[in-house]
Write a protein that holds these residues in place. Structure first.
Motif, mmCIF file in Angstrom:
data_model
loop_
_atom_site.group_PDB
_atom_site.id
_atom_site.type_symbol
_atom_site.label_atom_id
_atom_site.label_comp_id
_atom_site.label_asym_id
_atom_site.label_seq_id
_atom_site.Cartn_x
_atom_site.Cartn_y
_atom_site.Cartn_z
ATOM 1 N N SER A 33 0.717 -1.192 0.015
ATOM 2 C CA SER A 33 -0.055 -0.078 -0.001
ATOM 3 C C SER A 33 0.835 1.437 -0.110
ATOM 4 O O SER A 33 1.944 1.262 0.476
ATOM 5 N N VAL A 34 0.065 2.315 -0.445
ATOM 6 C CA VAL A 34 0.895 3.581 -0.494
ATOM 7 C C VAL A 34 1.475 4.058 0.830
ATOM 8 O O VAL A 34 2.442 4.638 1.219
ATOM 9 N N ARG A 35 0.497 3.913 1.815
ATOM 10 C CA ARG A 35 0.607 4.411 3.131
ATOM 11 C C ARG A 35 1.850 3.498 3.825
ATOM 12 O O ARG A 35 2.784 4.151 4.544
ATOM 13 N N TRP A 36 1.850 2.280 3.690
ATOM 14 C CA TRP A 36 3.064 1.225 4.143
ATOM 15 C C TRP A 36 4.307 1.940 3.526
ATOM 16 O O TRP A 36 5.343 2.189 4.249
ATOM 17 N N GLN A 37 4.404 2.110 2.041
ATOM 18 C CA GLN A 37 5.599 2.674 1.619
ATOM 19 C C GLN A 37 6.007 4.078 2.114
ATOM 20 O O GLN A 37 7.228 4.156 2.341
#
Length: 187
Positions: free
Chosen positions: A171-175
């Motif tokens: 996910s973008v948030r995790w990245q």
């Protein structure tokens, strides 16, 4: 008195196999996979609700009362699953639910040669991406693959995948969190 681990392991296997046999008799692979999804949801619900967990496992309620609670709370689930949950509650075995769920997933994979892969994205997958994911997962697991797609509008973007207790978070948030953490460590 502590429970004998071998007895509990056998109970887990009996519940998982009985649930699988009943689910496949009720509708084959589709029902078996739907029940797997419902079991996973119920495990999460019970873990998040101490009062419900207490009501389904406490000896302060009679066996019939615990079975009735299970039937009422999970009435919207597949009837086969409701029956197994009621029996587990009635017999004082509801504390085994997460283990039964894991064993059930394993039985589905072994007996149907199917791995259920949960996909969570911000937007619906297109047919091309769905096919790519299915083919890659089938090659990785060596089984047929059933995708369960979920839309999560709280995601910034990217994809979350999980199967067989393993999770891939792209996910973008995790990245962004990962990049932020790396930057903090270098400063």
């Amino acid at each position: 008195m502590p429970a004998n681990r071998l007895v509990e392991k056998e109970k887990v296997a009996v519940y998982a196999n009985a649930l699988f046999d009943a689910a496949t008799a009720a509708g084959g692979q589709d029902v078996a996979c739907d029940v797997q999804d419902q079991v996973e949801s119920i495990v999460a619900i019970v873990r998040g609700n101490a009062d419900l967990d207490e009501a389904l496992t406490s000896s302060t309620y009679s066996a019939e009362q615990r079975a009735g609670i299970a039937k009422n709370v999970f009435a919207s689930c597949n009837p086969v699953l409701v029956d197994v949950l009621a029996v587990m509650a009635e017999r004082g075995d509801f504390k085994l639910l997460s283990r039964v769920g894991a064993a059930y997933s394993q039985v589905v994979t072994e007996k149907l040669n199917v791995t259920v892969v949960d996909i969570t994205t911000y937007v619906e997958l297109d047919d091309h991406l769905r096919e790519l994911i299915t083919n890659k997962a089938a090659a990785d697991f060596g089984t047929d693959v059933v995708l369960r797609e979920h839309i999560d509008k709280t995601m910034l973007g990217g994809i979350l995948m999980s199967a067989n207790g393993k999770r891939l978070n792209a996910s973008v948030r995790w990245q962004l969190d990962n990049a932020r953490s790396s930057l903090k460590q270098t400063v």
